[in-house]
Design an enzyme around this catalytic site. Structure first.
Site, mmCIF file in Angstrom:
data_model
loop_
_atom_site.group_PDB
_atom_site.id
_atom_site.type_symbol
_atom_site.label_atom_id
_atom_site.label_comp_id
_atom_site.label_asym_id
_atom_site.label_seq_id
_atom_site.Cartn_x
_atom_site.Cartn_y
_atom_site.Cartn_z
ATOM 1 N N SER A 43 52.479 33.999 39.151
ATOM 2 C CA SER A 43 53.831 34.253 38.634
ATOM 3 C C SER A 43 54.420 33.128 37.800
ATOM 4 O O SER A 43 55.492 33.289 37.218
ATOM 5 C CB SER A 43 54.789 34.560 39.796
ATOM 6 O OG SER A 43 54.543 35.849 40.290
ATOM 7 N N SER B 63 56.275 37.059 38.114
ATOM 8 C CA SER B 63 57.651 37.361 38.421
ATOM 9 C C SER B 63 58.656 36.394 37.780
ATOM 10 O O SER B 63 59.846 36.697 37.734
ATOM 11 C CB SER B 63 57.865 37.321 39.936
ATOM 12 O OG SER B 63 57.674 36.008 40.438
ATOM 13 N N LYS C 174 65.122 29.424 38.895
ATOM 14 C CA LYS C 174 64.727 30.797 39.262
ATOM 15 C C LYS C 174 65.551 31.261 40.451
ATOM 16 O O LYS C 174 65.795 30.480 41.380
ATOM 17 C CB LYS C 174 63.228 30.828 39.590
ATOM 18 C CG LYS C 174 62.681 32.226 39.860
ATOM 19 C CD LYS C 174 61.166 32.189 40.088
ATOM 20 C CE LYS C 174 60.617 33.586 40.366
ATOM 21 N NZ LYS C 174 59.142 33.577 40.548
#
Length: 493
Positions: free
Chosen positions: A183, A159, A78
């Protein structure tokens, strides 16, 4: 031969170890899959050279009999994790072009364990969002489509949307995610994969771009429970560079995985049956309860009376911490700089922050600044901290009656991109089931449970006591075996 991109983390690791295929073959297959799937916009940058170099090293290690825990496994990282020598943006124009001279602890542990990096995964800007529509680098598109013939592009959740989409589309066998208020879990549920947020402090936050420091936590996302256990073992551990890191040994979660949960008491919190939730969510939850009962667990109804206050509490505390954390991006010390001709220092601050931050980040900075301002600090921020303590106390009390909790992960299946972007409150409600465990710092996992009428995945959440990741993983495995979730999106990309 099996399609290598269909394999998960443990299968690739074991296959390389046994010589069923080479690590280079695996890396080549995933690098090619990433290239073909650019229409998903899951990656901000691709790093095929890193994945291939790590694979070649893994093949040398195998020849020498020196394989490491994740040798031969290519992963996606990420874009919230600082990666030495590779751009790290946190999904924001503010950090576009920033190349860290250091490695985050979590990504460093994964790479040291032999993993390769396929690239940096797209995400909501500074992890603020539930749909991956706030990224400065464009929306991630879910590989799933509704079966209504409309082909509306769907959100993969947020997210960690790029992370979720990459695993669901089989362009990465495992990825890192971060979870501040859901998330990891919400995008895992939206895309039919598995993701776990461990106890706060299990994974170091060093090198993770900060959103809300008392809530942020790293975790793995992968195809199944075993893969999550294998990755989490590597990612966890004490780090003196993070003052909130827990100085505790890391258990052997994968080796101790067991779906035998006979005698465990599974709590069903009655406050999670809220009005307005689609009937399908209730049905899949009831099915999950039956699966837990079938596994030998005892089902008990429990109460978490302050649940209704969790979401408003979160949306005071998280923006307050964000406004403080993001104050560092002022054009002087970090990030971009916009300096108007003949402008003052204040003009530079204003121009830099106006150009660097997106609308959702600005909204949360404004909320956070307001609740921290003189005259409102006690009324909002201090009050929210008191409610947070009551929510944590609810969980402590409920553990007297049960060992784990089973709830829905999200209040709906994935929605279409743009469907909720003009309604921030509706967007914030996506985290209504995930936020309480985040406020209490507890381990929680989303496991795919079934499909809705449109053929989209639905997930259920297992919440455990602090430091009981093993209990969460074991219950997740028992759940996974009974759910038998094998659905995959049809490749259109």
């Amino acid at each position: 031969m099996t399609n290598l991109t269909d394999l998960g983390v443990a299968a690739i690791r074991d296959g390389v170890r046994e010589g069923s295929f080479s690590a280079r073959e695996v890396a080549d297959a995933f690098v090619s899959a990433v290239e073909k799937a650019r229409g998903l916009n899951a990656f901000v940058i691709e790093t095929p050279e890193h994945a291939i170099a790590a694979a070649e090293e893994a093949d040398r290690e195998r020849a020498e009999g020196k394989l490491r825990p994740l040798s031969g496994v290519p992963l996606g990282i990420k874009d919230l994790f600082a990666t030495k020598g590779h751009q790290t943006t946190a999904g924001s124009r503010m950090l576009e072009g920033f190349t860290p001279p250091y490695e985050s602890t979590v990504s460093g542990k994964l790479l040291a364990a032999g993993a390769g990096m396929l690239g940096k995964l797209n995400m909501d800007e500074f992890a603020m969002g539930s749909s991956n529509e706030t990224s400065a680098f464009g929306n991630v598109i879910s590989p799933w489509r509704r079966k209504d013939g409309g082909n509306a592009p769907l959100t993969p959740g947020g997210s960690s949307g790029g992370s979720a989409a990459a695993v669901a589309a089989r362009i990465a066998p495992g990825v890192t995610g971060t979870d501040t208020g859901g998330s990891i879990r919400q995008p895992a549920a939206f895309t039919g994969i598995t993701g776990i947020k461990p106890t706060y402090g299990r994974c170091s936050r060093y090198g993770m771009v900060a959103f809300a420091s008392s809530l942020d936590q790293a975790g793995p996302m992968a195809q199944d429970v075993r893969d999550c256990a294998a990755m989490l073992e590597v990612m966890s551990g004490f780090d003196p560079k993070d003052s909130t890191s827990l100085d505790l040994p890391v258990p052997k979660w994968e080796a101790n995985l067991s779906s035998d949960i006979k005698g465990k008491r599974i709590g069903i919190p009655k406050e999670y049956r809220i009005d307005g939730i689609p009937e399908e969510i209730g049905k899949v939850w009831d099915q999950g309860i039956e699966w837990m009962r079938d596994a030998g667990a005892e089902i008990v109804e429990v109460s978490l009376p302050h649940t209704q206050y969790a979401l408003p509490t979160y949306y005071i505390i998280a923006p307050a911490e964000a406004s403080s954390n993001l104050a560092r991006y002022d054009g002087v010390r970090y990030g971009q700089r916009r300096a108007p001709d003949h402008g003052s220092l204040d003009d530079m601050y204003n121009a830099t922050r106006a150009a660097g931050f997106g609308a959702e980040v600005k909204r949360r900075i404004m909320i956070g600044t307001y609740v921290l301002s003189a005259g409102f600090y006690d009324a909002y921020f201090n009050q929210a901290q008191k409610v947070r303590a009551l929510i944590a106390r609810d969980f402590e009390r409920v553990w007297q009656d049960c060992d784990l909790l089973l709830t829905p992960t999200a209040p709906s299946a994935a929605f279409a991109l743009g469907e909720k972007s003009n309604d921030p409150i509706a967007m914030y409600l996506n985290d209504v089931f995930a936020v309480p465990a985040s406020l209490a710092g507890l381990p929680a996992m989303s496991v795919p449970a079934g499909l809705d009428q449109q053929g989209l995945p639905l997930g259920l959440q297992i919440i455990g006591k602090a430091l009981d990741e093993q209990g969460v993983l074991n219950a997740g495995l028992a759940f996974e075996e009974r759910a038998g979730f094998k659905a995959r999106p049809e490749a259109w990309w």
